[in-house]
Design a protein around this motif. Structure first.
Motif, PDB file in Angstrom:
ATOM      1  N   GLU A 164       2.929   9.211 -46.273  1.00 30.06           N
ATOM      2  CA  GLU A 164       2.925   7.747 -46.380  1.00 30.06           C
ATOM      3  C   GLU A 164       1.507   7.186 -46.475  1.00 30.06           C
ATOM      4  OE1 GLU A 164       5.518   5.388 -46.515  1.00 30.06           O
ATOM      5  OE2 GLU A 164       6.576   7.225 -47.028  1.00 30.06           O
ATOM      6  N   CYS A 165       0.541   7.919 -45.959  1.00 31.98           N
ATOM      7  CA  CYS A 165      -0.847   7.438 -45.911  1.00 31.98           C
ATOM      8  C   CYS A 165      -1.439   7.351 -47.320  1.00 31.98           C
ATOM      9  CB  CYS A 165      -1.676   8.392 -45.046  1.00 31.98           C
ATOM     10  SG  CYS A 165      -3.400   7.897 -44.869  1.00 31.98           S
ATOM     11  N   LYS A 166      -2.111   6.238 -47.613  1.00 32.37           N
ATOM     12  CA  LYS A 166      -2.688   6.005 -48.940  1.00 32.37           C
ATOM     13  C   LYS A 166      -4.202   6.133 -48.940  1.00 32.37           C
ATOM     14  CE  LYS A 166       1.084   2.793 -50.037  1.00 32.37           C
ATOM     15  NZ  LYS A 166       1.428   1.377 -50.372  1.00 32.37           N
ATOM     16  N   HIS A 167      -4.753   6.736 -47.912  1.00 29.29           N
ATOM     17  CA  HIS A 167      -6.208   6.832 -47.793  1.00 29.29           C
ATOM     18  C   HIS A 167      -6.795   7.641 -48.954  1.00 29.29           C
ATOM     19  CE1 HIS A 167     -10.155   7.331 -46.004  1.00 29.29           C
ATOM     20  NE2 HIS A 167      -9.796   6.525 -45.013  1.00 29.29           N
ATOM     21  N   ALA A 168      -7.914   7.172 -49.472  1.00 26.84           N
ATOM     22  CA  ALA A 168      -8.553   7.813 -50.624  1.00 26.84           C
ATOM     23  C   ALA A 168      -8.963   9.252 -50.344  1.00 26.84           C
ATOM     24  CB  ALA A 168      -9.773   7.001 -51.061  1.00 26.84           C
ATOM     25  N   LYS A 169      -9.274   9.563 -49.090  1.00 28.06           N
ATOM     26  CA  LYS A 169      -9.734  10.916 -48.760  1.00 28.06           C
ATOM     27  C   LYS A 169      -8.626  11.966 -48.851  1.00 28.06           C
ATOM     28  CE  LYS A 169     -13.671   9.603 -45.874  1.00 28.06           C
ATOM     29  NZ  LYS A 169     -14.305   9.654 -44.534  1.00 28.06           N
ATOM     30  N   LEU A 170      -7.376  11.526 -48.985  1.00 25.56           N
ATOM     31  CA  LEU A 170      -6.284  12.473 -49.140  1.00 25.56           C
ATOM     32  C   LEU A 170      -5.843  12.640 -50.592  1.00 25.56           C
ATOM     33  CD1 LEU A 170      -3.828  11.893 -46.142  1.00 25.56           C
ATOM     34  CD2 LEU A 170      -5.578  13.654 -46.427  1.00 25.56           C
ATOM     35  N   GLU A 171      -6.404  11.836 -51.483  1.00 23.58           N
ATOM     36  CA  GLU A 171      -6.026  11.933 -52.892  1.00 23.58           C
ATOM     37  C   GLU A 171      -6.409  13.294 -53.455  1.00 23.58           C
ATOM     38  OE1 GLU A 171      -7.557   8.743 -55.205  1.00 23.58           O
ATOM     39  OE2 GLU A 171      -6.556   7.170 -54.034  1.00 23.58           O
ATOM     40  N   ASN A 172      -5.449  13.925 -54.113  1.00 21.78           N
ATOM     41  CA  ASN A 172      -5.671  15.214 -54.781  1.00 21.78           C
ATOM     42  C   ASN A 172      -6.120  16.318 -53.828  1.00 21.78           C
ATOM     43  OD1 ASN A 172      -5.117  13.981 -57.329  1.00 21.78           O
ATOM     44  ND2 ASN A 172      -7.209  13.176 -57.343  1.00 21.78           N
ATOM     45  N   LYS A 173      -5.764  16.185 -52.565  1.00 20.83           N
ATOM     46  CA  LYS A 173      -6.101  17.229 -51.581  1.00 20.83           C
ATOM     47  C   LYS A 173      -4.860  18.076 -51.297  1.00 20.83           C
ATOM     48  CE  LYS A 173     -10.363  15.861 -50.878  1.00 20.83           C
ATOM     49  NZ  LYS A 173     -10.397  14.563 -51.526  1.00 20.83           N
ATOM     50  N   PRO A 174      -5.031  19.376 -51.105  1.00 19.79           N
ATOM     51  CA  PRO A 174      -3.884  20.238 -50.786  1.00 19.79           C
ATOM     52  C   PRO A 174      -3.297  19.912 -49.417  1.00 19.79           C
ATOM     53  CG  PRO A 174      -5.938  21.439 -50.530  1.00 19.79           C
ATOM     54  CD  PRO A 174      -6.297  20.117 -51.149  1.00 19.79           C
ATOM     55  N   LEU A 175      -2.002  20.140 -49.287  1.00 20.99           N
ATOM     56  CA  LEU A 175      -1.295  19.883 -48.036  1.00 20.99           C
ATOM     57  C   LEU A 175      -0.562  21.140 -47.584  1.00 20.99           C
ATOM     58  CD1 LEU A 175       0.450  16.448 -48.810  1.00 20.99           C
ATOM     59  CD2 LEU A 175      -1.792  16.815 -47.751  1.00 20.99           C
ATOM     60  N   LEU A 176      -0.603  21.378 -46.289  1.00 19.69           N
ATOM     61  CA  LEU A 176       0.227  22.405 -45.654  1.00 19.69           C
ATOM     62  C   LEU A 176       1.175  21.667 -44.714  1.00 19.69           C
ATOM     63  CD1 LEU A 176       1.074  25.259 -44.934  1.00 19.69           C
ATOM     64  CD2 LEU A 176      -0.906  25.417 -43.401  1.00 19.69           C
ATOM     65  N   LEU A 177       2.442  21.631 -45.067  1.00 25.77           N
ATOM     66  CA  LEU A 177       3.444  20.877 -44.310  1.00 25.77           C
ATOM     67  C   LEU A 177       4.340  21.852 -43.556  1.00 25.77           C
ATOM     68  CD1 LEU A 177       4.474  18.237 -47.027  1.00 25.77           C
ATOM     69  CD2 LEU A 177       2.592  18.133 -45.359  1.00 25.77           C
ATOM     70  N   ILE A 178       4.353  21.712 -42.237  1.00 22.82           N
ATOM     71  CA  ILE A 178       5.112  22.619 -41.377  1.00 22.82           C
ATOM     72  C   ILE A 178       6.324  21.879 -40.805  1.00 22.82           C
ATOM     73  CG2 ILE A 178       4.980  24.142 -39.376  1.00 22.82           C
ATOM     74  CD1 ILE A 178       1.894  24.049 -39.698  1.00 22.82           C
ATOM     75  N   ALA A 179       7.512  22.410 -41.075  1.00 23.84           N
ATOM     76  CA  ALA A 179       8.764  21.781 -40.605  1.00 23.84           C
ATOM     77  C   ALA A 179       8.767  20.282 -40.901  1.00 23.84           C
ATOM     78  CB  ALA A 179       8.958  22.027 -39.110  1.00 23.84           C
ATOM     79  N   PRO A 180       8.584  19.903 -42.169  1.00 20.52           N
ATOM     80  CA  PRO A 180       8.399  18.483 -42.497  1.00 20.52           C
ATOM     81  C   PRO A 180       9.667  17.644 -42.368  1.00 20.52           C
ATOM     82  CG  PRO A 180       8.573  19.765 -44.502  1.00 20.52           C
ATOM     83  CD  PRO A 180       8.524  20.758 -43.363  1.00 20.52           C
ATOM     84  N   VAL A 181       9.446  16.335 -42.182  1.00 16.23           N
ATOM     85  CA  VAL A 181      10.539  15.361 -42.182  1.00 16.23           C
ATOM     86  C   VAL A 181      10.446  14.611 -43.513  1.00 16.23           C
ATOM     87  CG1 VAL A 181      11.680  13.491 -40.941  1.00 16.23           C
ATOM     88  CG2 VAL A 181      10.234  15.089 -39.702  1.00 16.23           C
ATOM     89  N   LEU A 182      11.028  15.173 -44.556  1.00 16.85           N
ATOM     90  CA  LEU A 182      10.932  14.569 -45.877  1.00 16.85           C
ATOM     91  C   LEU A 182      11.985  13.491 -46.106  1.00 16.85           C
ATOM     92  CD1 LEU A 182      10.209  17.766 -48.019  1.00 16.85           C
ATOM     93  CD2 LEU A 182       8.566  16.122 -47.065  1.00 16.85           C
ATOM     94  N   ASP A 183      13.117  13.630 -45.436  1.00 15.23           N
ATOM     95  CA  ASP A 183      14.189  12.626 -45.541  1.00 15.23           C
ATOM     96  C   ASP A 183      14.121  11.707 -44.327  1.00 15.23           C
ATOM     97  OD1 ASP A 183      14.873  14.647 -43.771  1.00 15.23           O
ATOM     98  OD2 ASP A 183      17.022  14.518 -44.194  1.00 15.23           O
ATOM     99  N   TYR A 184      12.999  11.059 -44.131  1.00 14.39           N
ATOM    100  CA  TYR A 184      12.714  10.344 -42.882  1.00 14.39           C
ATOM    101  C   TYR A 184      13.780   9.314 -42.527  1.00 14.39           C
ATOM    102  CZ  TYR A 184      10.421   7.427 -39.409  1.00 14.39           C
ATOM    103  OH  TYR A 184      10.143   6.717 -38.272  1.00 14.39           O
TER     104      TYR A 184
END
Length: 281
Positions: free
Chosen positions: A159-179
């Motif tokens: 959900e975060c729109k911070h510029a520092k996360l743009e185009n950065k890789p993510l490692l998601l552990i046990a994610p809540v995608l259907d929040y």
């Protein structure tokens, strides 16, 4: 509040749930203001759990001021920064084993306690507070090169729109995608008054100018152009493995690593997580 409400997947009939529904509905009808105050305390107050792992040698502690007060931060290593964001009723300490691994790979691992969690200030926890907390951490961090999230921390990261996360890789552990489905479905299954819950959600929406219906981690993950690896246990009782599986099938940049016997919490320090991090770098 325990994850057993927010991530409850049981559909079995329960007389206790029926009684909770009748009682909370009546409370809301007879004393709406008091009912909402009580509901905020019950539904928006996470459990402040104790540290899950021993502190690694060289761990540096600091503070960052966010919208909800002081956030406690914990960093290890040197070099470009990977930010680590925990889930509901969790703490940064859950990441200590992974932080040690990240530091050994030549990076700074920067974890923190969300508002109303661990050693951080705040009373209530919810998606707006999680997002605001992450934004404050990102503002304070230098050379962010990626993010690791667990459970509800994954939802707030997407959900975060911070510029520092743009185009950065993510490692998601046990994610809540259907929040939203997870949240409203779980509260409904708990038996709690949905009218009362929706009233509390409405107050949070107004306070933070953050419409709950805009929260869509799955949709936002689909829009990302950088690589994402999901590590999820097939028998996770709190978040749905099937949703992670669907994301990996539908999204070109998303890969799924399935684990067995790691559950929702232990998975954070399993070998598959360490290997997935190495794969991302």
């Amino acid at each position: 509040m325990s994850e057993k409400i927010y991530f409850n997947t049981s559909n079995k009939f329960s007389f206790k749930r029926s009684l909770i529904g009748a009682t909370t509905n009546l409370h809301y009808i007879l004393a709406p203001s008091h009912a909402k105050k009580t509901a905020r305390k019950l539904l928006l107050t996470p459990v402040r759990t104790e540290a899950k792992n021993a502190e690694p040698k060289g761990l540096a502690k600091a503070e960052v001021v966010g919208r909800d007060g002081v956030l406690k931060t914990y960093s290890l290593g040197s070099g470009p920064t990977w930010v680590l964001t925990h889930g509901w009723s969790g703490t940064a300490s859950q990441f200590y084993p992974l932080m040690e691994h990240i530091a050994k790979q030549g990076f700074t691992a920067l974890a923190y306690d969300h508002p109303a969690h661990g050693g951080s200030d705040g009373v209530h926890g919810h998606i707006p507070a999680f997002v605001n907390g992450l934004e404050a951490i990102l503002d304070s961090a230098d050379e962010v090169v990626g993010l690791v999230g667990h459970s509800m921390g994954t939802a707030s990261a997407l959900e975060c729109k911070h510029a520092k996360l743009e185009n950065k890789p993510l490692l998601l552990i046990a994610p809540v995608l259907d929040y939203l489905d997870n949240l409203f479905g779980s509260v409904a299954r708990s038996g709690y008054s949905m009218k009362l819950f929706e009233a509390v959600v409405g107050e949070v929406e107004e306070q933070f100018n953050y419409p709950i219906q805009s929260v869509d981690p799955y949709g936002k993950l689909a829009l990302r152009s950088s690589r994402t690896i999901i590590v999820h246990d097939e028998k996770d009782k709190f978040t749905k493995f099937s949703v992670s599986q669907r994301a990996a099938n539908e999204m070109e940049k998303v890969n799924l690593v399935a684990t067995q016997g790691q559950g929702h919490g232990r998975v954070m320090k399993c070998q598959e997580v360490f290997e997935s991090f190495d794969n991302l770098i």
